[in-house]
Write an enzyme that holds these catalytic residues in place. Structure first.
Site, PDB file in Angstrom:
ATOM      1  N   ASP A   6     -32.499  32.229  -9.251  1.00  0.00           N
ATOM      2  CA  ASP A   6     -32.299  31.857  -7.855  1.00  0.00           C
ATOM      3  C   ASP A   6     -32.327  30.339  -7.787  1.00  0.00           C
ATOM      4  O   ASP A   6     -32.914  29.698  -8.654  1.00  0.00           O
ATOM      5  CB  ASP A   6     -33.484  32.344  -7.001  1.00  0.00           C
ATOM      6  CG  ASP A   6     -33.394  33.815  -6.723  1.00  0.00           C
ATOM      7  OD1 ASP A   6     -32.308  34.376  -6.880  1.00  0.00           O
ATOM      8  OD2 ASP A   6     -34.429  34.399  -6.351  1.00  0.00           O
TER       9      ASP A   6
HETATM   10  P1  ATP Z   1     -31.600  31.670  -3.244  1.00  0.00           P
HETATM   11  O1  ATP Z   1     -30.866  32.961  -3.384  1.00  0.00           O
HETATM   12  O2  ATP Z   1     -31.227  30.627  -4.195  1.00  0.00           O
HETATM   13  O3  ATP Z   1     -33.057  31.806  -3.034  1.00  0.00           O
HETATM   14  P2  ATP Z   1     -31.224  31.115  -0.481  1.00  0.00           P
HETATM   15  O4  ATP Z   1     -32.658  31.231  -0.193  1.00  0.00           O
HETATM   16  O5  ATP Z   1     -30.503  29.920   0.053  1.00  0.00           O
HETATM   17  O6  ATP Z   1     -30.883  31.064  -1.976  1.00  0.00           O
HETATM   18  P3  ATP Z   1     -30.682  33.197   1.298  1.00  0.00           P
HETATM   19  O7  ATP Z   1     -32.107  33.251   1.633  1.00  0.00           O
HETATM   20  O8  ATP Z   1     -29.894  34.436   1.149  1.00  0.00           O
HETATM   21  O9  ATP Z   1     -30.462  32.420  -0.010  1.00  0.00           O
HETATM   22  O10 ATP Z   1     -29.994  32.274   2.384  1.00  0.00           O
HETATM   23  C1  ATP Z   1     -28.599  32.203   2.533  1.00  0.00           C
HETATM   24  C2  ATP Z   1     -28.238  31.384   3.727  1.00  0.00           C
HETATM   25  O11 ATP Z   1     -28.733  31.998   4.905  1.00  0.00           O
HETATM   26  C3  ATP Z   1     -28.799  29.983   3.739  1.00  0.00           C
HETATM   27  O12 ATP Z   1     -27.944  29.079   3.109  1.00  0.00           O
HETATM   28  C4  ATP Z   1     -28.921  29.681   5.227  1.00  0.00           C
HETATM   29  O13 ATP Z   1     -27.709  29.200   5.742  1.00  0.00           O
HETATM   30  C5  ATP Z   1     -29.195  31.043   5.811  1.00  0.00           C
HETATM   31  N1  ATP Z   1     -30.623  31.246   6.049  1.00  0.00           N
HETATM   32  C6  ATP Z   1     -31.626  31.089   5.169  1.00  0.00           C
HETATM   33  N2  ATP Z   1     -32.800  31.383   5.731  1.00  0.00           N
HETATM   34  C7  ATP Z   1     -32.552  31.745   7.001  1.00  0.00           C
HETATM   35  C8  ATP Z   1     -33.356  32.162   8.107  1.00  0.00           C
HETATM   36  N3  ATP Z   1     -34.667  32.290   8.005  1.00  0.00           N
HETATM   37  N4  ATP Z   1     -32.737  32.438   9.266  1.00  0.00           N
HETATM   38  C9  ATP Z   1     -31.402  32.331   9.382  1.00  0.00           C
HETATM   39  N5  ATP Z   1     -30.605  31.947   8.401  1.00  0.00           N
HETATM   40  C10 ATP Z   1     -31.147  31.643   7.224  1.00  0.00           C
END
Ligand code: ATP
Length: 873
Positions: A325
């Site tokens: 990740d």
């Molecule tokens: P990784 O998979 O590397 O941990 P990540 O944490 O960025 O990556 P996700 O958590 O799936 O992956 O987040 C994807 C996208 O969703 C982010 O780039 C952001 O735009 C959005 N996002 C992340 N957290 C939130 C949240 N709490 N509420 C709304 N949108 C969010």
């Protein structure tokens, strides 16, 4: 009345609690009354059974059979000694394995189960042992319930209850009272201990803890018991069996040959055959391997990687691809909003981390800007509290960053009444709340910008313009999050995904989450170790690319996102899985596909994960790695390894340690077996030429025993060699011992036998004393082992190629062994049992010279053979 039949008001009354939870004093009182929320440990295997298990090994069976034979021959001394050795070996093995088991147990206990509770109005995380009836618990997707709970709030909460009901499809929960006598599977307003939240969130009152829970009543264990055998241990067991047969066959064959050549009596032949058997059997080997593994696991725990399943230690050395990740593992997960962009105004911030001080530039009073701030503030579950001079943070880092931004701008407003929530989920990538703002009802949404565009009512041109903006911002490494809203008419407390359409796009926040400085170095190390590092992220493709570049991932230009992944055929998946290292805007299903595509091409995959939906990919991966801090309980439960610091560096360290442990096991084997080979060879030669045995059977047992418990164990403490991360991954199909190592065992066995023979004959003929000859022979063999132990510090390199004194256990073991040999040579009891005689200094000098000679020969052998046959280091 059962809790599921009762109204929530009645439950509050019965359990003396309310939505604000219990006070700390009440919790303490109830803990005394109800005890800790835990299940009794499963009955352990009784001590006597564990002790007997030490004898359950084909090598030991052969020894026991030999003792029966010697008893039949009424050779009581030999019988006594063989039995003595078998028993001492069992005691040592039992004690060491007990220690190892304890170490593993304490590592297992490091995996704590936590529960989020409301106590004294505050939301805190507590060890789930401390839950009491009446506690108000908050459950989020990915968490495991650790008590039986009657819900009074459910936002699309879905629970997977397979552990209780066998039904793996998650059940949606509600809060209404139910009628009739219902089975747990039908009690839809209850959440049961041991079940998982797969979606949504909820709140409820604990109504049963410990053995009073449904789970407690069916007495299933809460903690997962890790497998204690590993492919390697099984291989060793197999090897022991084959070795036993081989030894038996060779002994019998040589018995027959010697009878044919020399016409010894039956009894003599039997005694000699038993001698060969006893000599050739490495009885200490199985225990040493178990101990090496356990010590390794302990060392990994000290290095922040908790091994939950023992086979992972071996698999680590074979990993070819680490799929990691991004957020929090490769980056710091300390998010700071640096910019808010709206079509009216751009606001910039400075400052770092979650510090709420910092300057803000731009017109924050513009209504469009105000609206964006309001959305990020209200559609947010993070909490920031100020206590004395401390700032207490609770919640998701992205959401905390947004809260901090609002505080920095100084426009935090009181919380609007929330009617319903669709929690953030990495599959749909947004969060939505329905709130009451004065007289109007509003839907506030934040999420991945492309997703929000998809759900908004903008024109095609406007969308294209915004996409260009997102790409530009993301290519600077910013993590983007968009805000949108709309008015709703429906005032009910329900909200479904179908409501989240035709949104008004409001603006985006650009968040910086700096790469971990140490991660780049760790990635470079993995590359040198022949391991490909892949980044799998939910983030924007350009953000992923920018971070990947700064971390030194290979081919950062080649990147692919979830949308393109969706279109791939199975064949294309295989190609992409091998060639691409950056996977953006992925969903958990893509992770699973990636693992499968890689595995179908004989790659050995380690995959990290934190979210509830990552569990299938982690299960499927050869090594599933869960995040200790931000990971959900579900991922931890299916993982092979948990990182206590969520850091990529810990993975590369674990690979290094895993490779080191495997080396140490190999070292133990190539150390132990030549002694047995030398002993067996000396007897074989004596039998064939019809000469005297240079070492008697009891003496052989003595040597095997003292060297196994001192010298061999010390190799388990060898630090990993410097070049472990410069070698390619080990092929799992490769045998533990390659041709070169088998050669080494035979070569060292032969040289040792020659040295022992030479000294034995020299002493016997010079002093005309069999006892003296044998005493010198035994000491020579032991000295040979001591020196050979030093050779074994490096399998392929010369021993001086690194710090010679880096393992103090080796020198302690040698010290102990010297004392044991002095006792063996000079103590009257030993002299009687083993028929030894005192030696003079000159004899010891000879013995030492023999050992030193072996040491030099082995170093020379490494130097010549490795170069001559171009054996890879
Ligand atoms: P990784 O998979 O590397 O941990 P990540 O944490 O960025 O990556 P996700 O958590 O799936 O992956 O987040 C994807 C996208 O969703 C982010 O780039 C952001 O735009 C959005 N996002 C992340 N957290 C939130 C949240 N709490 N509420 C709304 N949108 C969010």
């Amino acid at each position: 009345m059962k809790p599921y039949q009762a109204d929530i008001g009645e439950i509050f009354k019965e359990f003396g609690t309310n939505e604000q939870g219990l006070s700390h004093a009440e919790v303490i009182e109830r803990l005394e009354k109800f005890g800790y929320n835990e299940l009794p440990e499963k009955d352990r295997v009784p001590v006597w059974k564990r002790f007997l298990a030490q004898f359950h090994n084909s090598l030991i069976y052969v020894l026991l059979a030999s003792s029966v034979l010697t008893a039949l021959l009424q050779d009581w001394l030999d019988t006594g000694i063989i039995l003595g050795v078998v028993i001492i070996n069992a005691i040592v093995g039992f004690a060491q394995e007990g220690k190892a088991e304890k170490a593993l147990e304490s590592i297992r206990k490091m995996v704590k189960y936590e529960a989020t509770v409301v106590r004294g109005r505050l939301i805190i995380n507590v060890d789930s042992r401390e839950l009491v009836p009446g506690d108000v618990v908050i459950l989020k997707s990915g968490q495991r319930a650790t008590a039986d709970i009657r819900l009074f709030e459910s936002h699309s909460l879905k629970m997977e209850e397979a552990i209780l009901t066998g039904e793996s499809v998650p059940v949606e929960k509600h809060t209404r009272p139910l009628e009739g006598d219902l089975l747990p599977g039908d009690q839809k307003n209850m959440v049961f201990s041991g079940t998982y939240a797969t979606y949504g969130r909820g709140r409820g009152v604990v109504v049963a803890t410990g053995t009073n829970t449904q789970l407690g009543q069916i007495s299933t264990l809460l903690t997962d018991i890790s497998k204690s055998s590993t492919p390697l241990l099984q291989k060793i067991e197999d090897f022991s069996k084959k070795l036993s047969f081989f030894i038996l066959a060779v002994s019998v064959l040589f018995g027959v040959v010697s009878w044919y050549l020399h016409r010894f009596g039956f009894q003599d032949i039997l005694v000699n055959t038993i001698g060969i058997i006893v000599a050739a059997i490495p009885e200490g080997l199985p225990a040493i391997i178990t101990i090496t593994l356990a010590l390794g696991v302990q060392q990994m725990a000290l290095n922040k990687a908790i091994v939950r399943k023992l086979p992972a230690v071996e698999t680590l050395g074979s990993v070819t691809d680490i799929c990691s990740d991004k957020t929090g593992t490769l980056t710091k997960n300390e998010m700071t909003v640096l910019e808010v962009v709206t079509d009216a105004e751009t606001i910039t911030f400075d400052g770092s981390g979650y510090d709420i001080t910092g300057t803000v530039t731009g017109n924050i009073d513009h209504p469009v800007v105000r609206n964006v701030f309001m959305i990020f503030d209200q559609c947010n579950d993070a909490q920031i509290r100020f206590e004395s001079d401390q700032t207490l943070l609770n919640g998701d880092p992205t959401e905390l960053a947004l809260k901090v931004m609002v505080l920095k701008a100084g426009i935090h407003q009181s919380t609007l009444e929330r009617l319903a929530t669709i929690p953030f989920d990495s599959a749909h990538k947004y969060m939505a709340v329905k709130v009451k703002d004065g007289d109007s009802i509003k839907l506030l949404v934040k999420g991945a910008p492309e997703k929000i565009l998809e759900l908004s009512d903008l024109s095609v041109e406007a969308k294209a313009k915004l996409r260009a903006l997102f790409n530009h911002k993301a290519s600077n490494g910013y993590r983007l999050i968009a805000a949108a809203w709309k008015e709703l008419k429906d005032k009910s407390r329900t909200l479904t995904e179908a409501d989240v359409t035709n949104l008004n796009f409001a603006g985006i926040a650009c968040i910086i989450d700096p790469p971990r400085p140490e991660a780049a170095e760790a990635i470079a190390k993995c590359h040198r170790a022949g391991i490909t590092v892949k980044m799998i992220t939910g983030d924007h493709i350009e953000t992923a690319g920018a971070i990947a570049k700064s971390l030194g991932l290979k081919n950062p230009e080649q990147k692919i996102d979830g949308q393109s992944l969706e279109k791939l055929t199975d064949e294309e998946w295989k190609k992409v899985a091998l060639e691409y290292n950056i996977f953006a805007r992925t969903t958990p299903l893509h992770k699973l596909k990636l693992v499968e595509a890689l595995q179908s091409q004989q790659r050995i995959v380690a995959m990290t994960g934190d979210g509830v939906n990552d569990a299938p990919a982690l299960k499927k991966a050869d090594i599933g790695i869960a995040m200790g801090i931000k990971g959900t309980q579900v991922t931890k439960d299916v993982s092979d390894i948990i990182l206590t610091d969520d850091n990529f560096v810990t993975i590369s360290n674990a690979v290094r340690l895993g490779r080191g442990i495997f080396d140490n096991i190999r070292k133990a084997i190539i150390f132990i077996l030549p002694t047995n080979a030398a002993e067996a060879l000396s007897i074989l030669v004596a039998l064939v030429v019809g000469g005297t045995l240079p070492i008697s059977a009891p003496q052989i047992l003595w040597i095997n025993m003292v060297t196994a418990v001192t010298l061999a164990i010390s190799l388990a403490f060898e630090p990993a060699e410097e070049n472990v991360m410069k070698r390619p991954p080990r092929k799992p199909t490769k045998p533990i011992l390659d041709t070169y190592l088998v050669w080494r065992i035979l070569f060292v066995g032969a040289v040792l036998a020659v040295i022992v023979y030479t000294l034995f004959y020299y002493a016997m003929y010079t002093y005309n004393s069999l006892e003296l000859g044998r005493t010198i022979a035994v000491n020579a063999l032991v000295a040979g082992e001591v020196f050979y132990l030093l050779n074994c510090k490096h399998i392929r390199h010369n021993v001086f190629s690194r710090d010679f004194f880096n393992n103090k256990h080796i020198f302690r073991a040698i010290g102990t062994l010297v004392l044991l040999q002095i006792a063996f040579t000079y103590l009257p009891v030993f002299q009687q049992i083993f028929r030894t005689v005192p030696l003079e200094m000159y004899h010891f000098a000879l013995v030492l010279a023999g050992g030193l000679l072996l040491f030099l020969i082995v170093e020379l052998e490494k130097f010549i053979v490795i170069r001559a046959f171009r054996i890879s280091k």
